[in-house]
Design a protein around this motif. Structure first.
Motif, PDB file in Angstrom:
ATOM      1  N   ASN A 384       0.816  -1.228   0.000  1.00  0.00           N
ATOM      2  CA  ASN A 384       0.000   0.000   0.000  1.00  0.00           C
ATOM      3  C   ASN A 384       0.841   1.266   0.000  1.00  0.00           C
ATOM      4  N   ASN A 385       1.994   1.239  -0.648  1.00  0.00           N
ATOM      5  CA  ASN A 385       2.779   2.472  -0.724  1.00  0.00           C
ATOM      6  C   ASN A 385       3.331   2.681  -2.126  1.00  0.00           C
ATOM      7  N   ALA A 386       3.816   3.881  -2.355  1.00  0.00           N
ATOM      8  CA  ALA A 386       4.319   4.216  -3.690  1.00  0.00           C
ATOM      9  C   ALA A 386       5.512   5.146  -3.570  1.00  0.00           C
ATOM     10  N   VAL A 387       6.482   4.944  -4.469  1.00  0.00           N
ATOM     11  CA  VAL A 387       7.615   5.863  -4.556  1.00  0.00           C
ATOM     12  C   VAL A 387       7.409   6.718  -5.802  1.00  0.00           C
ATOM     13  N   VAL A 388       7.425   8.029  -5.612  1.00  0.00           N
ATOM     14  CA  VAL A 388       7.298   8.959  -6.736  1.00  0.00           C
ATOM     15  C   VAL A 388       8.684   9.549  -6.985  1.00  0.00           C
ATOM     16  N   VAL A 389       9.260   9.248  -8.130  1.00  0.00           N
ATOM     17  CA  VAL A 389      10.601   9.752  -8.443  1.00  0.00           C
ATOM     18  C   VAL A 389      10.462  10.991  -9.318  1.00  0.00           C
ATOM     19  N   VAL A 390      11.033  12.092  -8.853  1.00  0.00           N
ATOM     20  CA  VAL A 390      10.972  13.326  -9.640  1.00  0.00           C
ATOM     21  C   VAL A 390      12.101  13.276 -10.664  1.00  0.00           C
ATOM     22  N   ARG A 391      11.751  13.090 -11.921  1.00  0.00           N
ATOM     23  CA  ARG A 391      12.748  13.048 -13.000  1.00  0.00           C
ATOM     24  C   ARG A 391      13.052  14.453 -13.500  1.00  0.00           C
ATOM     25  N   ARG A 392      12.035  15.325 -13.464  1.00  0.00           N
ATOM     26  CA  ARG A 392      12.240  16.701 -13.936  1.00  0.00           C
ATOM     27  C   ARG A 392      11.293  17.622 -13.174  1.00  0.00           C
ATOM     28  N   PHE A 393      11.844  18.736 -12.664  1.00  0.00           N
ATOM     29  CA  PHE A 393      10.999  19.738 -12.010  1.00  0.00           C
ATOM     30  C   PHE A 393      10.426  20.656 -13.084  1.00  0.00           C
ATOM     31  N   GLY A 394       9.123  20.844 -13.079  1.00  0.00           N
ATOM     32  CA  GLY A 394       8.513  21.783 -14.010  1.00  0.00           C
ATOM     33  C   GLY A 394       7.801  22.879 -13.245  1.00  0.00           C
ATOM     34  N   ARG A 395       7.309  23.856 -13.972  1.00  0.00           N
ATOM     35  CA  ARG A 395       6.571  24.952 -13.316  1.00  0.00           C
ATOM     36  C   ARG A 395       5.292  24.413 -12.662  1.00  0.00           C
ATOM     37  N   ASN A 424      19.819  18.460  -8.910  1.00  0.00           N
ATOM     38  CA  ASN A 424      18.963  19.408  -9.631  1.00  0.00           C
ATOM     39  C   ASN A 424      18.838  20.697  -8.822  1.00  0.00           C
ATOM     40  N   PRO A 425      19.113  21.855  -9.448  1.00  0.00           N
ATOM     41  CA  PRO A 425      19.063  23.114  -8.692  1.00  0.00           C
ATOM     42  C   PRO A 425      17.677  23.463  -8.158  1.00  0.00           C
ATOM     43  N   CYS A 426      16.650  22.809  -8.649  1.00  0.00           N
ATOM     44  CA  CYS A 426      15.289  23.117  -8.187  1.00  0.00           C
ATOM     45  C   CYS A 426      14.915  22.346  -6.924  1.00  0.00           C
ATOM     46  N   VAL A 427      15.835  21.561  -6.378  1.00  0.00           N
ATOM     47  CA  VAL A 427      15.470  20.681  -5.266  1.00  0.00           C
ATOM     48  C   VAL A 427      15.004  21.474  -4.031  1.00  0.00           C
ATOM     49  N   TYR A 454      19.362  10.855  -4.015  1.00  0.00           N
ATOM     50  CA  TYR A 454      18.027  11.466  -3.898  1.00  0.00           C
ATOM     51  C   TYR A 454      17.712  11.775  -2.439  1.00  0.00           C
ATOM     52  N   LEU A 455      17.003  12.875  -2.238  1.00  0.00           N
ATOM     53  CA  LEU A 455      16.432  13.194  -0.932  1.00  0.00           C
ATOM     54  C   LEU A 455      15.028  12.592  -0.914  1.00  0.00           C
ATOM     55  N   ARG A 456      14.715  11.841   0.139  1.00  0.00           N
ATOM     56  CA  ARG A 456      13.372  11.253   0.204  1.00  0.00           C
ATOM     57  C   ARG A 456      12.517  12.011   1.213  1.00  0.00           C
ATOM     58  N   MET A 457      11.302  12.372   0.793  1.00  0.00           N
ATOM     59  CA  MET A 457      10.307  12.925   1.721  1.00  0.00           C
ATOM     60  C   MET A 457       9.087  11.998   1.699  1.00  0.00           C
TER      61      MET A 457
END
Lengths: 497, 110
Positions: A384-395, A424-427, A454-457
């Motif tokens: 019942n869990n999911a990992v969401v990996v941010v590949r690209r930060f967008g607006r 990534n500078p948007c982190v 990666y930083l995990r939240m």
């Protein structure tokens, strides 16, 4: 990922895609009737995309096929017009009396697959996820079908007096699968969370495909009394130490330590860059052994394992189990150039220091996101869990992450972990967005995707009592304290609202 | 698909699944006939678009017969709750051999 199809939005692709889905399903282990059901579900979703998602036939969409030993998953991704299948209900009377079959396709899909998840990622698009469980005997069953019959899981509880030197340790081969399955049963009964371990054929396949390697300890009469494995990460040169068991009658002889030592040595020989473990935080045994071999705490993952998966612990432990993530990185350890988010600068520096990693801190000069966010979502349906990996930060990052989390929650996923790339500078901006959405710190996941850090939240529902979480290392205790203070702060903020 | 039309009778033999593409091709052929025989020997799947067409034909008074429908069709009808109006057992030609269309009347839209 097993396969990726990129398709034009034409009716002529439907048959080809469902044919492929059928053949692929057979190859990953579904029987003919289950393969037909999954192929029909794929047909229905693609038909809907072709008919309604796009204004013309030149638009494209993707179909991703991926499998593991227990699950076949098909993901249909598209960037067409907004849509929500939950708002398009099939009405039998309407179909019979007026020939209006609106919603019939999704009604079928819900019945044909074991899990159907719709993810609305905002401007980042939509995903339809179709999941079938692969049963060892091809049929639906609540209990493992090819379980090795053993009369009583506790029959080995009498302590054996054999001296430690009388045991032998060897690398696991596919032929050991049946012994491993028996050992898991004798050790855990039916309480072990990973059901694959009760299916010798699945264990055998895992070793044959090279998805893992392991070691086994045998007693002087060749009985299997201990096993321990490394599961190779799919997209990074690291592995997870897991699937450990020591037969109750043979404990306190250093078998776990000896096996872990052998796994670390083999991982180095195989040129892995590091190993990690997710030590269940209801006791500190695994954490203590990990520390002995240079593993250092990097993250505390809340509600990593639902308590309902551990049948024997349900009454003794009142909440989902958390895990301390611990890494050991192998020489040569390369320096990292990373953007450390202001809020977590100190704790991340400390984690890196414990890992022996030198860091060059980069400083973002401006916030310059891409037009669109790209998120990869990996759902662990059993947990019942999911990992969401941010590949690209967008607006549209805030909108995308909010929509994705909402869709996941609506699908019954109770814990969401978001991995933010530290190169990534948007982190820093990403952390602020997640903080505003009540996400908590989890920690550092070194080399976790594509050999990047990666930083995990994390976002957990319902809340947990962190007092029940057992940590061993001072750093793990500090991670826990940090998360506790964030929970207090978030709670106060919500009460004030 | 291969098909033959004799007066008001249409017989079609699908060479693949009965889905949106097939339904779109079949629908216009059924407009001026009263009986439709559909050979589904080669169809692994019959989807909701196909079921919609079967329902439309039956509602308009056509006699529809199926030859060798795949097992999944019964499940589809059950899920959609249409067994009262689409009785697959009654619609199926029992023990029918695969359709052999006469060379003179045989056509193909492929």
């Amino acid at each position: 990922m097993d396969a990726l199809l990129r398709l034009k939005c034409k009716a002529s692709v439907i048959g080809s895609a469902s044919d492929f889905a059928y053949k692929w399903s057979l190859n990953v282990g579904l029987d003919e009737s289950e393969a037909t059901r999954l192929a029909l579900a794929v047909d229905e979703v693609i038909t809907d995309v072709v008919l309604y998602a796009f204004p013309n036939e030149e638009c494209e969409f993707e179909v991703v096929f991926r499998s593991d030993l227990a699950t076949a998953e098909v993901v249909i991704r598209e960037l067409g017009e907004p849509f929500d299948p939950d708002r398009h209900h099939y009405d039998r009377e309407r179909a019979i009396n007026y020939g209006n079959f609106h919603g019939a396709g999704f009604e079928l899909v819900r019945h044909l697959v074991d899990d159907f998840v719709f993810l609305n990622k905002g401007k980042a698009g939509k995903e339809f996820r179709l999941v079938k469980r692969i049963e060892a005997n091809g049929g639906a069953s609540s209990e493992p079908a090819d379980i090795i019959p053993v009369s009583n899981p506790r029959y080995q509880t009498a302590t054996v007096d054999d001296p430690p030197e009388s045991y032998t340790l060897h690398d696991v081969t596919a032929e050991d699968a049946e012994d491993i399955s028996k050992l898991i049963y004798r050790t855990y009964g039916y309480s072990y969370a990973n059901e694959d371990m009760y299916h010798p054929k699945r264990i055998e396949l895992g070793y044959q495909r090279g998805e893992k390697f392991g070691v086994m300890v045998r007693s002087r009469n060749r009985e299997a009394i201990g096993c321990f494995s490394v599961l190779r990460a799919p997209d990074s040169a690291i592995g997870e130490v897991a699937e450990v068991a020591v037969s109750p009658g043979h404990r306190r002889k250093g078998h776990m330590t000896r096996m872990l030592g052998a796994l670390v040595a083999r991982a180095r020989r195989e040129h892995l860059r590091g190993l990690f473990g997710e030590a269940v935080a209801v006791h500190d045994i695994s954490q203590r052994v990990n520390q002995k071999f240079g593993f250092r705490s990097t993250a505390l993952i809340l509600a990593a394992f639902p308590i309902t998966r551990y049948k024997q612990l349900v009454e003794a432990f009142p909440q989902d189990m958390s895990a301390v993530v611990e890494f050991v990185l192998f020489e040569p350890i390369e320096a990292r150039a990373v953007y450390l988010p202001i809020k977590y600068k100190q704790i991340l520096r400390k984690i890196y220091e414990h890992q022996g990693v030198e860091i060059e801190e980069l400083h973002a000069t401006r916030f310059d996101p891409a037009p669109k966010t790209q998120l990869d979502v990996d759902i662990a349906y059993h947990n019942n869990n999911a990992v969401v990996v941010v590949r690209r930060f967008g607006r549209d990052f805030q909108d995308s992450i909010t929509q994705t989390a909402r869709s996941l929650h609506e699908s019954g996923i109770s814990a969401i972990y978001v991995d933010l790339p530290l190169d990534n500078p948007c982190v820093d901006k990403g952390v602020k967005v997640l903080e505003s959405l009540s996400y908590l710190f989890a920690g550092l996941m070194p080399l976790f995707h594509g050999e990047k850090d990666y930083l995990r939240m994390q976002l957990i529902s319902p809340a947990l009592d962190l007092g029940l979480i057992v940590t061993y290392s001072p750093l793990a205790a500090e991670l826990k304290k940090r998360i506790e203070s964030e929970i207090r702060w978030t709670t106060r903020k919500q009460e004030a609202i | 698909m291969d098909y033959t039309k004799t007066g008001s009778d249409l017989t079609v033999r699908l060479i693949r699944d009965f889905n949106l593409l097939t339904a779109r091709r079949l629908a216009p052929m059924t407009e001026d006939v009263t009986t439709v025989r559909i050979d589904l020997t080669n169809a692994k799947i019959v989807d909701s678009e196909a079921v919609r067409l079967l329902h439309t034909m039956i509602r308009s008074g056509k006699r529809v017969t199926l030859i060798h429908p795949p097992r999944i069709l019964t499940e589809v009808i059950d899920i959609l709750g249409l067994d009262a109006i689409l009785d697959i057992t009654a619609m199926t030609e029992s023990d029918a051999p695969p359709t052999h269309l006469p060379p003179s009347g045989r056509k193909s839209d492929e």
